[in-house]
Design a protein around this motif. Structure first.
Motif, PDB file in Angstrom:
ATOM      1  N   PRO A 204       0.820  -1.220   0.000  1.00 13.20           N
ATOM      2  CA  PRO A 204       0.000   0.000   0.000  1.00 13.20           C
ATOM      3  C   PRO A 204       0.850   1.265   0.000  1.00 13.20           C
ATOM      4  N   ILE A 205       0.671   2.068  -1.051  1.00 20.20           N
ATOM      5  CA  ILE A 205       1.353   3.352  -1.200  1.00 20.20           C
ATOM      6  C   ILE A 205       0.276   4.399  -1.387  1.00 20.20           C
ATOM      7  N   ASN A 206       0.338   5.461  -0.621  1.00 21.10           N
ATOM      8  CA  ASN A 206      -0.683   6.497  -0.666  1.00 21.10           C
ATOM      9  C   ASN A 206      -0.044   7.862  -0.883  1.00 21.10           C
ATOM     10  N   GLN A 207      -0.876   8.885  -1.011  1.00 22.43           N
ATOM     11  CA  GLN A 207      -0.366  10.235  -1.182  1.00 22.43           C
ATOM     12  C   GLN A 207       0.467  10.611   0.037  1.00 22.43           C
ATOM     13  N   GLY A 208       1.676  11.078  -0.228  1.00 25.52           N
ATOM     14  CA  GLY A 208       2.636  11.377   0.832  1.00 25.52           C
ATOM     15  C   GLY A 208       3.763  10.371   0.888  1.00 25.52           C
ATOM     16  N   ASN A 209       3.564   9.188   0.249  1.00 24.61           N
ATOM     17  CA  ASN A 209       4.630   8.187   0.178  1.00 24.61           C
ATOM     18  C   ASN A 209       5.672   8.531  -0.880  1.00 24.61           C
ATOM     19  N   SER A 210       5.377   9.496  -1.739  1.00 22.26           N
ATOM     20  CA  SER A 210       6.317   9.851  -2.801  1.00 22.26           C
ATOM     21  C   SER A 210       7.699  10.153  -2.245  1.00 22.26           C
ATOM     22  N   GLY A 211       8.708   9.582  -2.894  1.00 23.63           N
ATOM     23  CA  GLY A 211      10.089   9.839  -2.508  1.00 23.63           C
ATOM     24  C   GLY A 211      10.609   8.897  -1.447  1.00 23.63           C
ATOM     25  N   GLY A 212       9.743   8.110  -0.833  1.00 22.16           N
ATOM     26  CA  GLY A 212      10.175   7.160   0.178  1.00 22.16           C
ATOM     27  C   GLY A 212      10.724   5.892  -0.446  1.00 22.16           C
ATOM     28  N   PRO A 213      11.483   5.109   0.312  1.00 23.44           N
ATOM     29  CA  PRO A 213      12.106   3.903  -0.224  1.00 23.44           C
ATOM     30  C   PRO A 213      11.253   2.657  -0.004  1.00 23.44           C
ATOM     31  N   THR A 214      11.499   1.668  -0.851  1.00 26.02           N
ATOM     32  CA  THR A 214      10.997   0.311  -0.641  1.00 26.02           C
ATOM     33  C   THR A 214      12.197  -0.615  -0.519  1.00 26.02           C
ATOM     34  N   PHE A 215      12.129  -1.539   0.432  1.00 23.00           N
ATOM     35  CA  PHE A 215      13.229  -2.467   0.706  1.00 23.00           C
ATOM     36  C   PHE A 215      12.758  -3.903   0.526  1.00 23.00           C
ATOM     37  N   ASN A 216      13.713  -4.798   0.259  1.00 23.82           N
ATOM     38  CA  ASN A 216      13.389  -6.222   0.273  1.00 23.82           C
ATOM     39  C   ASN A 216      13.619  -6.777   1.669  1.00 23.82           C
ATOM     40  N   ALA A 217      13.492  -8.092   1.816  1.00 21.27           N
ATOM     41  CA  ALA A 217      13.592  -8.713   3.140  1.00 21.27           C
ATOM     42  C   ALA A 217      15.005  -8.687   3.702  1.00 21.27           C
ATOM     43  N   GLN A 218      15.998  -8.341   2.859  1.00 24.13           N
ATOM     44  CA  GLN A 218      17.369  -8.191   3.348  1.00 24.13           C
ATOM     45  C   GLN A 218      17.686  -6.752   3.733  1.00 24.13           C
ATOM     46  N   GLY A 219      16.733  -5.851   3.548  1.00 23.46           N
ATOM     47  CA  GLY A 219      16.976  -4.444   3.831  1.00 23.46           C
ATOM     48  C   GLY A 219      17.675  -3.718   2.701  1.00 23.46           C
ATOM     49  N   GLU A 220      17.683  -4.313   1.506  1.00 24.93           N
ATOM     50  CA  GLU A 220      18.291  -3.676   0.343  1.00 24.93           C
ATOM     51  C   GLU A 220      17.254  -2.779  -0.345  1.00 24.93           C
ATOM     52  N   VAL A 221      17.726  -1.676  -0.913  1.00 25.58           N
ATOM     53  CA  VAL A 221      16.828  -0.724  -1.564  1.00 25.58           C
ATOM     54  C   VAL A 221      16.318  -1.299  -2.875  1.00 25.58           C
ATOM     55  N   VAL A 222      15.001  -1.350  -3.025  1.00 23.10           N
ATOM     56  CA  VAL A 222      14.376  -1.817  -4.259  1.00 23.10           C
ATOM     57  C   VAL A 222      14.077  -0.654  -5.191  1.00 23.10           C
TER      58      VAL A 222
END
Length: 363
Positions: A204-222
């Motif tokens: 779930p990504i909503n208004q205000g999430n822009s610019g934030g990161p997504t990570f995988n289960a290892q904590g790596e940036v997706v």
């Protein structure tokens, strides 16, 4: 031919949240103090969140929509009314990529901001300056004063398989640091950008999430969360992120020079509609050359208006954006092998893209 871009165009929402106002370069190898440095084995999402969330920030951009004004009684010069400036505020997300205070966010989060304030997870409010902006990829870099900030490194960038779990962290609706989880749904989504093949997520990504990161289960940036598909403006489980590898390339250039350098061949390129594709013998799609810049790399290579590009370096081309991404990402000195249809017959042409820098976008 890809049709996703046109189908999504009317329903895409940039994941920034509009709210009324109340009146040293990152290293190529992840240093040991990066928040995601020890990410070598799968971890639970609570563990990932505890490690990386301190690097995520909330961003508030303040713009003046109308300057202060004084209304006079003209015949007598009396002041009838003083109007204060009208200010607006938008909120979004970002994340530190260096201990020295470099922050990645979306360009659209900043808008026409005259002032940018960053709020950290420990509730510090820091004024930020804009280092550089790249509207073409919707990325921007900010800088705050200080040192020893918790950060995540793009050298810990991930390319998880479709179906793998991810966690998105950001500032939806101005609520502050918030985590949501889901999976990678698809790669290579075209949602209208000539320079970005987006990663599709169902976190779930909503208004205000822009610019934030997504990570995988290892904590790596997706990736860097940028937009959602929504008939209503709210989350329906289809979000889009700028791939981490592209974000790393762009932000590195913005930090070094304040602008982004890309390849170009000096050609105007357009899409084919189904009827044109059939008529030109390219039923699987392609990109037609509409115009050429005299003396440009494409003209010098012998390309002609009306040529239909169907392959670049052996890979099939479905639309103009495919060509633009391949050309813009070409390194200095690269030579691209193009297969074109000319009068219905295949012709192979080798073109050497030149490099040019975008104009600075610091405001």
């Amino acid at each position: 031919m890809k049709q996703a871009g046109a189908a999504l165009a009317g329903l895409l929402v940039l994941a920034a949240c509009e709210r009324p106002a109340e009146t040293k370069l990152p290293q190529a190898d992840a240093p040991s103090n990066a928040a995601n440095a020890p990410a070598l084995a799968p971890a639970s999402f609570p563990e990932v969140y505890e490690r990386v969330s301190p690097a995520v920030v909330s961003i508030y951009s303040v713009a003046t929509e109308a300057p202060a004004a004084v209304i006079y009684d003209t015949p007598f010069g009396r002041v009838l009314e003083r109007r204060p400036p009208v200010r607006s505020m938008s909120s979004g997300s970002g994340f530190f990529i260096s201990a020295e205070g470099h922050i990645v966010t979306n360009d659209h989060v900043l808008g026409q901001a005259q002032e940018v304030v960053v709020v950290t997870t420990d509730e510090r409010k820091l004024r930020a300056r804009v280092v550089g902006r790249d509207p073409a990829t919707d990325l921007a870099v900010l800088k705050v004063d200080g040192e020893d900030f918790p950060f995540v490194s793009f050298s810990r960038a991930a390319n998880p398989r479709v179906g793998e779990a991810v966690i998105a962290i950001g500032n939806p609706f101005g609520l502050g640091t918030t985590a949501t989880s889901g999976i990678v749904s698809a790669y290579g989504r075209n949602i209208g950008s000539a320079y970005v093949d987006f990663v599709q997520l169902d976190a779930p990504i909503n208004q205000g999430n822009s610019g934030g990161p997504t990570f995988n289960a290892q904590g790596e940036v997706v990736g860097v969360n940028s937009a959602i598909f929504s008939p209503t403006g709210g989350n329906v489980g289809i979000g889009f992120a700028i791939p981490a590898a592209l974000a790393r390339e762009v932000t590195d250039q913005l930090i070094r020079t304040g602008r982004v350098e890309r390849g170009f061949i000096g050609a105007g390129i357009g899409d084919l509609n189904p009827a044109q594709a059939q008529a030109l013998g390219a039923p699987e799609g392609g990109a037609v050359i509409a115009s050429l810049a005299p003396g440009g790399p494409a003209a010098d290579a012998g390309l002609r208006p009306g040529d239909v590009i169907v392959q670049v370096d052996g890979e099939a081309i479905g639309e103009a954006a495919d060509v633009i991404r391949r050309v813009s990402g070409a390194e200095a000195g690269a030579r691209l092998r193009l297969r074109v249809l000319r009068g219905g017959r295949p012709v192979d042409v080798t073109v050497a893209p030149e490099r040019r820098a975008s104009p600075p976008q610091v405001r």
